[in-house]
Design a protein around this motif. Sequence first.
Motif, PDB file in Angstrom:
ATOM      1  N   TRP A   5      -7.599   9.637 -13.665  1.00  0.00           N
ATOM      2  CA  TRP A   5      -7.381   9.118 -12.316  1.00  0.00           C
ATOM      3  C   TRP A   5      -6.803  10.189 -11.409  1.00  0.00           C
ATOM      4  O   TRP A   5      -5.961  10.977 -11.825  1.00  0.00           O
ATOM      5  CB  TRP A   5      -6.448   7.908 -12.368  1.00  0.00           C
ATOM      6  CG  TRP A   5      -6.962   6.848 -13.278  1.00  0.00           C
ATOM      7  CD1 TRP A   5      -6.528   6.568 -14.540  1.00  0.00           C
ATOM      8  CD2 TRP A   5      -8.032   5.937 -13.021  1.00  0.00           C
ATOM      9  NE1 TRP A   5      -7.258   5.555 -15.089  1.00  0.00           N
ATOM     10  CE2 TRP A   5      -8.191   5.142 -14.165  1.00  0.00           C
ATOM     11  CE3 TRP A   5      -8.877   5.740 -11.939  1.00  0.00           C
ATOM     12  CZ2 TRP A   5      -9.153   4.146 -14.253  1.00  0.00           C
ATOM     13  CZ3 TRP A   5      -9.842   4.733 -12.027  1.00  0.00           C
ATOM     14  CH2 TRP A   5      -9.961   3.956 -13.174  1.00  0.00           C
ATOM     15  N   THR A   8      -2.937   6.706  -8.222  1.00  0.00           N
ATOM     16  CA  THR A   8      -2.595   5.350  -8.663  1.00  0.00           C
ATOM     17  C   THR A   8      -1.581   4.783  -7.692  1.00  0.00           C
ATOM     18  O   THR A   8      -0.608   5.471  -7.342  1.00  0.00           O
ATOM     19  CB  THR A   8      -1.987   5.364 -10.086  1.00  0.00           C
ATOM     20  OG1 THR A   8      -2.943   5.922 -10.986  1.00  0.00           O
ATOM     21  CG2 THR A   8      -1.606   3.970 -10.537  1.00  0.00           C
ATOM     22  N   ALA A  22      -4.110  -0.258  -7.759  1.00  0.00           N
ATOM     23  CA  ALA A  22      -5.358   0.442  -7.409  1.00  0.00           C
ATOM     24  C   ALA A  22      -5.319   1.834  -8.019  1.00  0.00           C
ATOM     25  O   ALA A  22      -4.279   2.493  -8.020  1.00  0.00           O
ATOM     26  CB  ALA A  22      -5.510   0.539  -5.894  1.00  0.00           C
ATOM     27  N   LYS A  23      -6.467   2.257  -8.540  1.00  0.00           N
ATOM     28  CA  LYS A  23      -6.597   3.601  -9.090  1.00  0.00           C
ATOM     29  C   LYS A  23      -7.858   4.222  -8.508  1.00  0.00           C
ATOM     30  O   LYS A  23      -8.867   3.552  -8.336  1.00  0.00           O
ATOM     31  CB  LYS A  23      -6.690   3.567 -10.614  1.00  0.00           C
ATOM     32  CG  LYS A  23      -5.398   3.092 -11.261  1.00  0.00           C
ATOM     33  CD  LYS A  23      -5.462   3.218 -12.750  1.00  0.00           C
ATOM     34  CE  LYS A  23      -4.106   2.913 -13.344  1.00  0.00           C
ATOM     35  NZ  LYS A  23      -3.935   3.552 -14.634  1.00  0.00           N
ATOM     36  N   ARG A  24      -7.772   5.527  -8.217  1.00  0.00           N
ATOM     37  CA  ARG A  24      -8.908   6.242  -7.641  1.00  0.00           C
ATOM     38  C   ARG A  24      -9.380   7.324  -8.588  1.00  0.00           C
ATOM     39  O   ARG A  24      -8.588   8.059  -9.173  1.00  0.00           O
ATOM     40  CB  ARG A  24      -8.517   6.877  -6.306  1.00  0.00           C
ATOM     41  CG  ARG A  24      -9.678   7.604  -5.620  1.00  0.00           C
ATOM     42  CD  ARG A  24      -9.258   8.201  -4.288  1.00  0.00           C
ATOM     43  NE  ARG A  24      -8.144   9.132  -4.393  1.00  0.00           N
ATOM     44  CZ  ARG A  24      -8.251  10.394  -4.770  1.00  0.00           C
ATOM     45  NH1 ARG A  24      -9.427  10.901  -5.106  1.00  0.00           N
ATOM     46  NH2 ARG A  24      -7.181  11.172  -4.826  1.00  0.00           N
ATOM     47  N   ASP A  28     -14.201   6.800  -5.574  1.00  0.00           N
ATOM     48  CA  ASP A  28     -14.227   5.375  -5.918  1.00  0.00           C
ATOM     49  C   ASP A  28     -12.834   4.861  -6.254  1.00  0.00           C
ATOM     50  O   ASP A  28     -12.048   5.541  -6.908  1.00  0.00           O
ATOM     51  CB  ASP A  28     -15.146   5.130  -7.118  1.00  0.00           C
ATOM     52  CG  ASP A  28     -16.595   5.452  -6.829  1.00  0.00           C
ATOM     53  OD1 ASP A  28     -16.989   5.461  -5.641  1.00  0.00           O
ATOM     54  OD2 ASP A  28     -17.342   5.691  -7.801  1.00  0.00           O
ATOM     55  N   TRP A  29     -12.575   3.632  -5.807  1.00  0.00           N
ATOM     56  CA  TRP A  29     -11.316   2.951  -6.094  1.00  0.00           C
ATOM     57  C   TRP A  29     -11.581   1.776  -7.027  1.00  0.00           C
ATOM     58  O   TRP A  29     -12.591   1.085  -6.905  1.00  0.00           O
ATOM     59  CB  TRP A  29     -10.666   2.437  -4.821  1.00  0.00           C
ATOM     60  CG  TRP A  29     -10.008   3.486  -4.010  1.00  0.00           C
ATOM     61  CD1 TRP A  29     -10.574   4.237  -3.015  1.00  0.00           C
ATOM     62  CD2 TRP A  29      -8.647   3.908  -4.105  1.00  0.00           C
ATOM     63  NE1 TRP A  29      -9.646   5.109  -2.493  1.00  0.00           N
ATOM     64  CE2 TRP A  29      -8.455   4.922  -3.134  1.00  0.00           C
ATOM     65  CE3 TRP A  29      -7.575   3.533  -4.901  1.00  0.00           C
ATOM     66  CZ2 TRP A  29      -7.235   5.550  -2.955  1.00  0.00           C
ATOM     67  CZ3 TRP A  29      -6.355   4.171  -4.715  1.00  0.00           C
ATOM     68  CH2 TRP A  29      -6.195   5.170  -3.749  1.00  0.00           C
ATOM     69  N   LEU A  49      -7.213   2.974   2.002  1.00  0.00           N
ATOM     70  CA  LEU A  49      -8.498   3.663   2.045  1.00  0.00           C
ATOM     71  C   LEU A  49      -8.540   4.684   3.175  1.00  0.00           C
ATOM     72  O   LEU A  49      -8.018   4.425   4.261  1.00  0.00           O
ATOM     73  CB  LEU A  49      -9.639   2.656   2.275  1.00  0.00           C
ATOM     74  CG  LEU A  49      -9.916   1.652   1.172  1.00  0.00           C
ATOM     75  CD1 LEU A  49     -10.929   0.611   1.654  1.00  0.00           C
ATOM     76  CD2 LEU A  49     -10.421   2.358  -0.073  1.00  0.00           C
TER      77      LEU A  49
END
Length: 100
Positions: A5, A8, A22-24, A28-29, A49
């Motif tokens: 990731w 986070t 949420a993790k990226r 993409d998330w 975002l």
Amino acid sequence: MPTAWDDTRVLGGYPGEYIIIAKRSGKDWYIGAMTNDSERTIQLKMDFLPLGKYTLSSWADVISSPQSLTRSKSAVSAGSVIHIRLDIAGGWVAKITTTN
């Protein structure tokens, strides 16, 4: 599902009540939410975002059928607010991708 990731974030929650994380990975998330033995509806601001247009694909428990999932897809942006409906001891997951 990625295993590494880039970011986070805890987007909401209270110990013993509910959690939204949420993790990226890249652009993409991935978001996961779950609740305790109380059903709840959570308003989630998408302000984490970057500017742009995104597609949110989500899956959630079905209240009347615990072994089933409901799927939805919607357009979102950093200014969006979504409503997450969590059933008793339920969960919700989403993947957010950029829209070309």
